[in-house]
Design an enzyme around this catalytic site. Structure first.
Site, short mmCIF file in Angstrom:
data_model
loop_
_atom_site.label_atom_id
_atom_site.label_comp_id
_atom_site.label_asym_id
_atom_site.label_seq_id
_atom_site.Cartn_x
_atom_site.Cartn_y
_atom_site.Cartn_z
N ASP A 88 0.81 -1.22 0.00
CA ASP A 88 0.00 0.00 0.00
C ASP A 88 0.85 1.27 0.00
O ASP A 88 2.06 1.21 0.25
CB ASP A 88 -0.89 0.02 1.26
CG ASP A 88 -2.07 -0.92 1.13
OD1 ASP A 88 -2.44 -1.27 0.00
OD2 ASP A 88 -2.62 -1.32 2.19
N TYR B 130 6.58 -9.82 7.03
CA TYR B 130 6.51 -8.37 7.23
C TYR B 130 7.07 -8.03 8.60
O TYR B 130 7.01 -8.84 9.53
CB TYR B 130 5.06 -7.88 7.19
CG TYR B 130 4.48 -7.73 5.80
CD1 TYR B 130 4.59 -6.53 5.12
CD2 TYR B 130 3.81 -8.78 5.19
CE1 TYR B 130 4.05 -6.38 3.85
CE2 TYR B 130 3.27 -8.64 3.91
CZ TYR B 130 3.39 -7.43 3.25
OH TYR B 130 2.87 -7.28 2.00
#
Lengths: 245, 245
Positions: free
Chosen positions: B52, B110
């Site tokens: 994003d 992540y």
């Protein structure tokens, strides 16, 4: 009246250095503004040195005087709310009246960060220098700096300093996973001195200059003999010491 | 025709995420442009995922096909010259024709970075979260994630995914000198999932929610039950694995 030391950190990227000046964003102006807002009187802080445009500080001290009273931790907290996100206040503490942020400092330490590979996370924090470097030669030459006192060769010309003598007590390159870091400590530094030293040592690391050349450059006392200055964004003021801390 | 993998890193601060879109600065557009310039043909890379706006990547893979031949190291070097300074190319290598950057990936990892103190050097790289956190409770709750499969509660509504099942194999908070880092590995992630998980775990760390609440949130399969998403700038894609590397 009480004298206070304020310990700060700043990312120099968006500032025209420490020292207040007309029509420019400076760290000193931000600190003055935040302290004046909180204390409701005009405060003018005196910094431990004058970092140039783009230079960072991991440790920086300034002093100010006020007759107002406050809780140090609360003022630290409030300053962090008032200051922009690229300046932080680590600590505020009362000191003796004659302790001067600039003149009482007994040593300053700078670091210069180099990244040998293109690193998207260090664009503002380290100088991207992909050329092969012989660190052994750079460290060998750095030792020479400790034996010298007159650093006119690394001083910006036309400054108003009375003397170009500095007492360098530490100068060494270290390799980390991602970076090459040069650390240098002295009682004082001339304007632009660290960046000119690093630029010269990089030429030695590339074997364009030798340790003997450095000796001659220093002896020449002539700025035009030394290597070019490296960019400001790799430079950090990291430590300032005083007689009592 | 040969298939190539390109390994990159990027600082997401100035990008509207990975995926190419009209009138927006994206990482994919920059990679396409640089590769097309060098190879003198239109190249469209396929990424391993879609980060994003503002999310960073320390390791990201994309693939492309071309009949042209080139020296991999030379193309890596040229791409780093062509790409902006906040995107770097680490490696380019030939792979088998059916290895797909997105569909062949077997796991993704992540990290989410939190700074508990105001840090001028982490403004773009970590979420400043000064509230007291109980890491023990956060880690205890994180263990629960590993036993679940349906993560509808952490999915952005109205996405076009066929299933909300993910297999989380690692989820842990670690404390470093300056940061709190949450690391999470899964075969796949839903859109916004890591940031929603971190937001929920931060509520547990503040003792506003319990591990049992997390269990119920997951069972509810309802996004509105979970905590708010934390900001994008603390999130990094750090590892993507494939059957062969």
């Amino acid at each position: 009246m009480g004298r206070y030391f304020i310990e700060i950190q700043y990312n120099g990227t968006n500032y025209h250095g420490w020292q207040i000046q007309e029509n420019a964003n400076t760290v000193q102006a931000e600190i003055n503004k935040a302290l004046s807002t909180f204390l409701q009187e005009e405060i003018m802080v005196m910094g431990c040195g004058r970092t140039d445009t783009g230079v960072h500080a991991k440790e920086f001290f300034a002093h100010f005087d006020t007759a107002k009273t406050f809780e140090n931790d609360f003022l630290t907290y409030k300053l962090n709310c008032l200051l922009p996100k690229d300046i932080s206040c680590k600590n505020i503490f009362n000191v003796q009246d004659d302790l001067h942020a600039r003149f009482s400092a007994t040593s300053r330490t700078y670091e210069y960060w180099i990244t040998p590979t293109k690193n998207p996370f260090l664009t503002e924090y380290a100088y991207f220098f992909p050329q092969q470097l012989n660190i052994h030669l750079m460290n060998d030459a750095a030792k020479l700096l400790i034996q010298q006192t007159d650093f006119s060769c690394f001083s910006k010309s036309n400054t108003d300093t009375l003397t170009n003598n500095c007492n360098i007590t530490f100068a060494e390159w270290q390799k980390t996973d991602e970076k090459l870091i040069f650390t240098i400590t002295a009682d004082r530094f001339l304007r632009n001195m660290v960046r000119a030293i690093v630029g010269t040592l990089l030429e030695i690391g590339q074997e364009k200059l030798t340790k003997n050349d450095l000796q001659q450059i220093i002896a020449s006392k002539n700025r035009s003999e030394a290597g070019v200055s490296v960019p400001a964004h790799g430079l950090y003021l990291t430590k300032v010491t005083y007689p009592t801390f």
